[in-house]
Design a protein around this motif. Structure first.
Motif, PDB file in Angstrom:
ATOM      1  N   VAL A  83       0.840  -1.196   0.000  1.00 26.87           N
ATOM      2  CA  VAL A  83       0.000   0.000   0.000  1.00 26.87           C
ATOM      3  C   VAL A  83       0.876   1.248   0.000  1.00 26.87           C
ATOM      4  O   VAL A  83       0.637   2.209  -0.742  1.00 26.87           O
ATOM      5  N   VAL A  84       1.909   1.235   0.851  1.00 26.02           N
ATOM      6  CA  VAL A  84       2.808   2.396   0.943  1.00 26.02           C
ATOM      7  C   VAL A  84       3.499   2.635  -0.391  1.00 26.02           C
ATOM      8  O   VAL A  84       3.571   3.769  -0.879  1.00 26.02           O
ATOM      9  N   VAL A  85       4.018   1.561  -0.994  1.00 24.82           N
ATOM     10  CA  VAL A  85       4.702   1.699  -2.281  1.00 24.82           C
ATOM     11  C   VAL A  85       3.723   2.194  -3.345  1.00 24.82           C
ATOM     12  O   VAL A  85       4.067   3.034  -4.186  1.00 24.82           O
ATOM     13  N   GLY A  86       2.480   1.706  -3.296  1.00 24.88           N
ATOM     14  CA  GLY A  86       1.479   2.149  -4.263  1.00 24.88           C
ATOM     15  C   GLY A  86       1.147   3.617  -4.117  1.00 24.88           C
ATOM     16  O   GLY A  86       1.045   4.350  -5.104  1.00 24.88           O
ATOM     17  N   ILE A  87       0.977   4.069  -2.861  1.00 23.33           N
ATOM     18  CA  ILE A  87       0.631   5.467  -2.622  1.00 23.33           C
ATOM     19  C   ILE A  87       1.788   6.388  -3.009  1.00 23.33           C
ATOM     20  O   ILE A  87       1.614   7.377  -3.723  1.00 23.33           O
ATOM     21  N   LEU A  88       2.978   6.043  -2.538  1.00 22.47           N
ATOM     22  CA  LEU A  88       4.114   6.942  -2.705  1.00 22.47           C
ATOM     23  C   LEU A  88       4.850   6.718  -4.016  1.00 22.47           C
ATOM     24  O   LEU A  88       5.177   7.660  -4.733  1.00 22.47           O
ATOM     25  N   GLY A  89       5.109   5.438  -4.352  1.00 21.47           N
ATOM     26  CA  GLY A  89       5.742   5.165  -5.637  1.00 21.47           C
ATOM     27  C   GLY A  89       4.837   5.559  -6.789  1.00 21.47           C
ATOM     28  O   GLY A  89       5.304   5.988  -7.852  1.00 21.47           O
ATOM     29  N   GLY A  90       3.516   5.415  -6.575  1.00 20.97           N
ATOM     30  CA  GLY A  90       2.569   5.826  -7.602  1.00 20.97           C
ATOM     31  C   GLY A  90       2.675   7.301  -7.913  1.00 20.97           C
ATOM     32  O   GLY A  90       2.482   7.737  -9.053  1.00 20.97           O
ATOM     33  N   GLU A 120       5.586  18.454 -12.466  1.00 22.24           N
ATOM     34  CA  GLU A 120       4.865  17.314 -11.894  1.00 22.24           C
ATOM     35  C   GLU A 120       5.828  16.167 -11.565  1.00 22.24           C
ATOM     36  O   GLU A 120       5.702  15.508 -10.526  1.00 22.24           O
ATOM     37  N   ALA A 121       6.798  15.925 -12.450  1.00 25.16           N
ATOM     38  CA  ALA A 121       7.755  14.837 -12.211  1.00 25.16           C
ATOM     39  C   ALA A 121       8.618  15.131 -10.991  1.00 25.16           C
ATOM     40  O   ALA A 121       8.887  14.235 -10.178  1.00 25.16           O
ATOM     41  N   GLN A 122       9.053  16.368 -10.838  1.00 21.75           N
ATOM     42  CA  GLN A 122       9.880  16.718  -9.684  1.00 21.75           C
ATOM     43  C   GLN A 122       9.081  16.628  -8.381  1.00 21.75           C
ATOM     44  O   GLN A 122       9.589  16.164  -7.363  1.00 21.75           O
ATOM     45  N   THR A 123       7.832  17.047  -8.419  1.00 26.05           N
ATOM     46  CA  THR A 123       6.974  16.927  -7.241  1.00 26.05           C
ATOM     47  C   THR A 123       6.761  15.459  -6.881  1.00 26.05           C
ATOM     48  O   THR A 123       6.807  15.070  -5.707  1.00 26.05           O
ATOM     49  N   GLY A 124       6.543  14.631  -7.892  1.00 30.82           N
ATOM     50  CA  GLY A 124       6.334  13.208  -7.646  1.00 30.82           C
ATOM     51  C   GLY A 124       7.519  12.526  -6.993  1.00 30.82           C
ATOM     52  O   GLY A 124       7.356  11.537  -6.279  1.00 30.82           O
ATOM     53  N   LEU A 125       8.728  13.065  -7.204  1.00 32.81           N
ATOM     54  CA  LEU A 125       9.930  12.459  -6.625  1.00 32.81           C
ATOM     55  C   LEU A 125       9.919  12.493  -5.096  1.00 32.81           C
ATOM     56  O   LEU A 125      10.634  11.719  -4.458  1.00 32.81           O
ATOM     57  N   GLY A 172       7.749  11.338  -3.412  1.00 31.79           N
ATOM     58  CA  GLY A 172       7.257  10.020  -3.022  1.00 31.79           C
ATOM     59  C   GLY A 172       8.379   9.082  -2.613  1.00 31.79           C
ATOM     60  O   GLY A 172       8.181   8.186  -1.789  1.00 31.79           O
ATOM     61  N   LEU A 173       9.581   9.284  -3.171  1.00 36.37           N
ATOM     62  CA  LEU A 173      10.718   8.446  -2.798  1.00 36.37           C
ATOM     63  C   LEU A 173      11.081   8.647  -1.332  1.00 36.37           C
ATOM     64  O   LEU A 173      11.459   7.699  -0.634  1.00 36.37           O
ATOM     65  N   ALA A 174      10.977   9.893  -0.852  1.00 37.25           N
ATOM     66  CA  ALA A 174      11.243  10.145   0.567  1.00 37.25           C
ATOM     67  C   ALA A 174      10.219   9.435   1.428  1.00 37.25           C
ATOM     68  O   ALA A 174      10.539   8.875   2.484  1.00 37.25           O
ATOM     69  N   GLY A 175       8.981   9.410   0.957  1.00 39.72           N
ATOM     70  CA  GLY A 175       7.936   8.760   1.730  1.00 39.72           C
ATOM     71  C   GLY A 175       8.004   7.252   1.731  1.00 39.72           C
ATOM     72  O   GLY A 175       7.303   6.606   2.515  1.00 39.72           O
ATOM     73  N   VAL A 228       9.807  11.823   5.327  1.00 40.73           N
ATOM     74  CA  VAL A 228      10.312  10.515   5.764  1.00 40.73           C
ATOM     75  C   VAL A 228       9.737  10.156   7.131  1.00 40.73           C
ATOM     76  O   VAL A 228       9.207   9.052   7.344  1.00 40.73           O
ATOM     77  N   VAL A 229       9.818  11.078   8.071  1.00 40.14           N
ATOM     78  CA  VAL A 229       9.332  10.809   9.435  1.00 40.14           C
ATOM     79  C   VAL A 229       7.825  10.610   9.440  1.00 40.14           C
ATOM     80  O   VAL A 229       7.309   9.685  10.087  1.00 40.14           O
ATOM     81  N   LEU A 230       7.102  11.466   8.714  1.00 37.09           N
ATOM     82  CA  LEU A 230       5.641  11.355   8.694  1.00 37.09           C
ATOM     83  C   LEU A 230       5.180  10.006   8.153  1.00 37.09           C
ATOM     84  O   LEU A 230       4.327   9.342   8.749  1.00 37.09           O
ATOM     85  N   ASP A 231       5.746   9.582   7.028  1.00 38.21           N
ATOM     86  CA  ASP A 231       5.283   8.330   6.431  1.00 38.21           C
ATOM     87  C   ASP A 231       5.680   7.109   7.252  1.00 38.21           C
ATOM     88  O   ASP A 231       4.922   6.131   7.337  1.00 38.21           O
ATOM     89  N   PHE A 232       6.849   7.142   7.866  1.00 41.10           N
ATOM     90  CA  PHE A 232       7.237   6.053   8.771  1.00 41.10           C
ATOM     91  C   PHE A 232       6.243   5.950   9.919  1.00 41.10           C
ATOM     92  O   PHE A 232       5.759   4.873  10.260  1.00 41.10           O
ATOM     93  N   ALA A 233       5.920   7.100  10.521  1.00 39.82           N
ATOM     94  CA  ALA A 233       5.008   7.110  11.665  1.00 39.82           C
ATOM     95  C   ALA A 233       3.611   6.638  11.280  1.00 39.82           C
ATOM     96  O   ALA A 233       2.986   5.833  11.993  1.00 39.82           O
ATOM     97  N   VAL A 234       3.104   7.121  10.153  1.00 34.92           N
ATOM     98  CA  VAL A 234       1.752   6.748   9.724  1.00 34.92           C
ATOM     99  C   VAL A 234       1.635   5.245   9.519  1.00 34.92           C
ATOM    100  O   VAL A 234       0.686   4.594   9.990  1.00 34.92           O
ATOM    101  N   GLN A 235       2.599   4.644   8.845  1.00 33.90           N
ATOM    102  CA  GLN A 235       2.492   3.219   8.563  1.00 33.90           C
ATOM    103  C   GLN A 235       2.738   2.368   9.807  1.00 33.90           C
ATOM    104  O   GLN A 235       2.151   1.289   9.952  1.00 33.90           O
TER     105      GLN A 235
END
Length: 386
Positions: free
Chosen positions: A136-143, A238-243, A245-248, A300-307
């Protein structure tokens, strides 16, 4: 529940949930193309979340009624129909409808998690839920990364066309890869009644309210971040903003590790600590107008904590109700969907009204509310056990 099946269910989750969140880095071009004002573009994400909410109530209980492998396959095919409609949308209403359909059947995620839980021995349940949830995390963020790149090369519609093809391919693969479902089953009416009964249970309500505020905070960040990043002083594509997601993607590590902590009996303690981290992460995220590095650290911290909190919630609830894993996960995710939709809709309004500082205060407030519920609810549950 071998490695191959764990990974397959993780991929199913990733593709399904990407259809709900892929709009986040491309809200600007979607709104411009379809004639939607900037202050209302958050509703592209909210539409998928509201469809998801309906699916949690109406469709997830089917996981305790029907053969899960065929149910997963059917949901994936219908998710493909929704993303396909979005890709071809001639006007805003069609895009909203397609996103709502994709969200409605993206609840295949909960059926996949319940499938993983039911196929797992008790001492491996947390680990397997963690691995599948990491999808799910990879789908949300990698997506988001994929969506940003595809949108820059071929336009935002290509994002949904690719997701439709992936969902159809998985729909064909799942029935052959998963085992026959030999569980004893209940009627649909009984499954719905069982779901309604959960909302009178203190443990369920406590974990649900934590999830609501948790994912409202999550939605504030990811549905609002593209707006300030595309403006001054950064002017990111858009591509730079999407990157970002790698931090997340650190959240994927959080999901897998949290499953092991839950198996060791530390889910409650980890929940409180992770929510404190979530609130603190907004101090860095609020620096977006001044520093992209601090923003990335906060993500990074937010996504670690959420999951970490999310996996702990699912482990606790499925352990308390092992005989109705689909229903309890679906009911819990009602709160998740409401929180995500509220966060997505509110953050664009907050940003328009007061800039990124106002959005950051909103996200931090949601995190602190989740922490308060976890601490107070945990104390009451402990007192009742004594």
């Amino acid at each position: 529940m071998g490695t191959g099946r764990r990974l397959l269910l993780a991929v199913v989750c990733g593709v399904a949930v990407a259809g709900v969140y892929a709009a986040q880095p491309v809200l600007g071009p979607m709104g411009h193309d379809l004639g939607v004002p900037e202050r209302l573009t958050g509703w592209f994400v909210a539409a998928g979340q509201l469809g998801y909410l309906a699916g949690l109530v109406l469709l997830v209980p089917l996981g305790d009624v029907a053969d899960r492998r065929w149910l997963i396959s059917a949901h994936l095919a219908l998710t493909a129909a929704g993303t396909g409609l979005t890709a071809a949308a001639p006007a805003a209403w069609a895009a909203f409808a397609g996103l709502a359909v994709a969200g409605l059947f993206a609840v295949v995620v909960q059926i996949a998690v319940a499938c993983a839980a039911s196929l797992s021995p008790p001492d491996e349940r947390g680990r397997n839920i963690g691995v599948v949830t990491s999808g799910v995390v990879v789908g949300i963020l990698g997506g988001r990364v994929l969506a940003g790149r595809l949108a820059e090369e071929w336009g935002w519609r290509s994002v949904y066309a690719v997701l439709a093809v992936l969902a159809l391919a998985l729909a064909a693969l799942v029935p052959a890869a998963l085992p026959a479902d030999a569980r004893s089953r209940q009627t649909y009416g009984r499954a719905l009644a069982s779901l309604a009964g959960l909302f009178r249970e203190r443990l369920f309500l406590t974990r649900g309210l934590v999830a609501l505020f948790l994912f409202a905070s999550f939605g504030v960040l990811w549905s609002g971040m593209a707006l300030p990043l595309s403006g001054a002083p950064w002017h990111l594509s858009e591509a730079q903003t999407g990157l970002f997601g790698l931090a997340g993607l650190a959240g994927a590590l959080g999901a897998a590790r949290a499953g092991r902590w839950a198996d060791a009996g530390r889910a409650d303690r980890v929940t409180v600590l992770a929510l404190a981290l979530l609130a603190a992460s907004w101090l860095a995220i609020a620096q977006l107008p001044r520093s992209l590095w601090l923003l990335a650290a906060g993500v990074v911290v937010l996504d670690f904590a959420v999951q970490a909190v999310h996996v702990g919630n699912q482990h606790t609830l499925t352990a308390a109700h092992p005989d109705r894993a689909s229903g309890v996960i679906g009911g819990h995710m009602v709160f998740y969907s409401l929180g995500s939709a509220l966060g997505a809709a509110a953050t664009t309004v907050a940003y328009t009204a007061g800039g990124w500082t106002t959005s950051s205060l909103l996200g931090a407030g949601c995190a602190l509310a989740a922490l308060a519920v976890a601490v107070l609810g945990g104390r009451r549950l402990y007192a009742r056990r004594r």
